[in-house]
Design an enzyme around this catalytic site. Structure first.
Site, PDB file in Angstrom:
ATOM      1  N   SER A 127       0.843  -1.204   0.000  1.00 12.64           N
ATOM      2  CA  SER A 127       0.000   0.000   0.000  1.00 12.64           C
ATOM      3  C   SER A 127       0.876   1.251   0.000  1.00 12.64           C
ATOM      4  O   SER A 127       2.037   1.200   0.387  1.00 12.64           O
ATOM      5  CB  SER A 127      -0.867   0.026   1.262  1.00 12.64           C
ATOM      6  OG  SER A 127      -1.522  -1.196   1.426  1.00 12.64           O
ATOM      7  N   GLY A 164       5.937  -0.689  -0.129  1.00 13.15           N
ATOM      8  CA  GLY A 164       6.706   0.487   0.251  1.00 13.15           C
ATOM      9  C   GLY A 164       7.123   0.398   1.714  1.00 13.15           C
ATOM     10  O   GLY A 164       6.873  -0.600   2.398  1.00 13.15           O
ATOM     11  N   ALA A 165       7.759   1.468   2.208  1.00 15.58           N
ATOM     12  CA  ALA A 165       8.144   1.525   3.620  1.00 15.58           C
ATOM     13  C   ALA A 165       8.314   2.986   4.009  1.00 15.58           C
ATOM     14  O   ALA A 165       8.508   3.854   3.158  1.00 15.58           O
ATOM     15  CB  ALA A 165       9.444   0.767   3.857  1.00 15.58           C
ATOM     16  N   GLY A 182       2.780   4.025   7.982  1.00 19.56           N
ATOM     17  CA  GLY A 182       2.482   5.447   7.772  1.00 19.56           C
ATOM     18  C   GLY A 182       1.106   5.610   7.143  1.00 19.56           C
ATOM     19  O   GLY A 182       0.423   6.608   7.358  1.00 19.56           O
ATOM     20  N   GLU A 213      -0.385  -5.670   5.610  1.00 17.37           N
ATOM     21  CA  GLU A 213       0.898  -5.693   4.891  1.00 17.37           C
ATOM     22  C   GLU A 213       1.828  -6.762   5.465  1.00 17.37           C
ATOM     23  O   GLU A 213       2.512  -7.469   4.724  1.00 17.37           O
ATOM     24  CB  GLU A 213       1.574  -4.320   4.983  1.00 17.37           C
ATOM     25  CG  GLU A 213       0.876  -3.268   4.132  1.00 17.37           C
ATOM     26  CD  GLU A 213       1.387  -1.858   4.367  1.00 17.37           C
ATOM     27  OE1 GLU A 213       1.142  -1.005   3.513  1.00 17.37           O
ATOM     28  OE2 GLU A 213       2.037  -1.608   5.401  1.00 17.37           O
TER      29      GLU A 213
HETATM   30  O1  5RP Z   1       3.498   1.114   5.262  1.00 20.62           O
HETATM   31  C1  5RP Z   1       2.812   1.710   4.467  1.00 20.62           C
HETATM   32  C2  5RP Z   1       1.359   1.878   4.639  1.00 20.62           C
HETATM   33  O2  5RP Z   1       0.949   1.344   5.844  1.00 20.62           O
HETATM   34  C3  5RP Z   1       3.436   2.316   3.258  1.00 20.62           C
HETATM   35  O3  5RP Z   1       4.094   1.326   2.546  1.00 20.62           O
HETATM   36  C4  5RP Z   1       4.396   3.368   3.720  1.00 20.62           C
HETATM   37  O4  5RP Z   1       3.686   4.314   4.480  1.00 20.62           O
HETATM   38  C5  5RP Z   1       5.097   4.046   2.551  1.00 20.62           C
HETATM   39  O5  5RP Z   1       4.181   4.782   1.821  1.00 20.62           O
HETATM   40  P1  5RP Z   1       4.623   5.715   0.608  1.00 20.62           P
HETATM   41  O6  5RP Z   1       5.041   4.800  -0.493  1.00 20.62           O
HETATM   42  O7  5RP Z   1       3.382   6.498   0.281  1.00 20.62           O
HETATM   43  O8  5RP Z   1       5.735   6.592   1.083  1.00 20.62           O
END
Ligand code: 5RP
Length: 236
Positions: free
Chosen positions: A32, A89-90, A103, A110
């Site tokens: 996500s 993502g992270a 985030g 996930e």
């Molecule tokens: O862990 C997540 C959601 O729970 C996302 O992977 C993480 O917040 C990174 O998001 P983005 O690619 O928008 O920076």
């Protein structure tokens, strides 16, 4: 014009898909967030016949929507407990490939989808690349809690050393955010996290905690899109 950050996300996502989603794969986990938008875009550029033979397992309302909008077939871990590869993502990744996630408040699903995969691949832009967790991502470790227990868990997190732990509040809704699983979320800053596995264990043992946004020893590889247009690959 696409921003540097967006370009970095795209480069990392495209390269990770190209190198880890193989024609032989039949079940792909899809994380996500905004970087994963580029993962799905790259998946949609594959041979449509190949995609038609593949099931995609989303990790949130958001990623399910991306997959459905793209005309892809979605499934869940109940139907497909053995996933070939999951790409996500992270919020931050350390030198050992431990990560902070959540985030976007989606870290419970996930983590389940990442753990069900034979290989877990992270895609991120250069802002997420750290030596030690807590260097860049200072808003804290996301902790999903059952609503009934939130105040008790908050107190315990403060006792564990996160004095600024706070309930994540919604935007455009009065009150706290509610996760896709109907729970609340606490962000718990612990400063620099030198031993994320210990912090994960300590938090996970608190009654009322559903899942912690620390992904320890899970990722096999991380792709970071850099400011200069290159991609840095970190492996175990
Ligand atoms: O862990 C997540 C959601 O729970 C996302 O992977 C993480 O917040 C990174 O998001 P983005 O690619 O928008 O920076």
């Amino acid at each position: 014009m696409t921003s540097l950050i967006e370009q970095a996300k795209q480069k990392a996502a495209y390269q990770a898909v190209d190198e880890h989603v193989l024609p032989s794969h039949r079940v792909i986990g899809v994380g996500s967030g905004s970087t994963v938008v580029h993962v799905v875009a790259r998946l949609l550029q594959r041979d449509p016949e190949l995609n038609a033979k593949t099931v995609f397992v989303p990790t949130s309302f958001q990623s399910r929507g991306l997959l459905l909008d793209g005309g892809l077939t979605v499934g869940d871990v109940e139907q497909y407990p053995n996933i070939d590869v999951t790409i996500d993502g992270a919020d931050e990744v350390d030198s050992q490939l431990n990560a902070i996630k959540g985030g976007g408040a989606a870290h419970l699903q996930e983590k389940v989808v990442a753990e069900a995969a034979r290989k877990f691949v992270i895609v991120a832009d250069y802002r997420k690349d750290s030596k030690v967790l807590g260097e860049q991502w200072t808003q804290g470790v996301p902790v999903e809690v059952v609503p009934f227990a939130w105040r008790a868990v908050l107190k315990k997190l403060q006792e564990l050393g996160s004095k600024d732990a706070n309930l994540r509040m919604a935007v455009k809704k009065a009150g706290p955010i509610v996760t896709d699983n109907g729970n609340f979320l606490i962000d718990a800053p612990f400063g620099l996290i030198h031993d994320p596995a210990k912090v994960l264990k300590d938090i996970k043992l608190l009654t009322g905690v559903v899942e912690v946004g620390l992904f320890c020893n899970m990722a096999e590889v991380a792709y970071f899109g850099c400011e200069d247009g290159s991609v840095t690959i970190r492996t175990k």
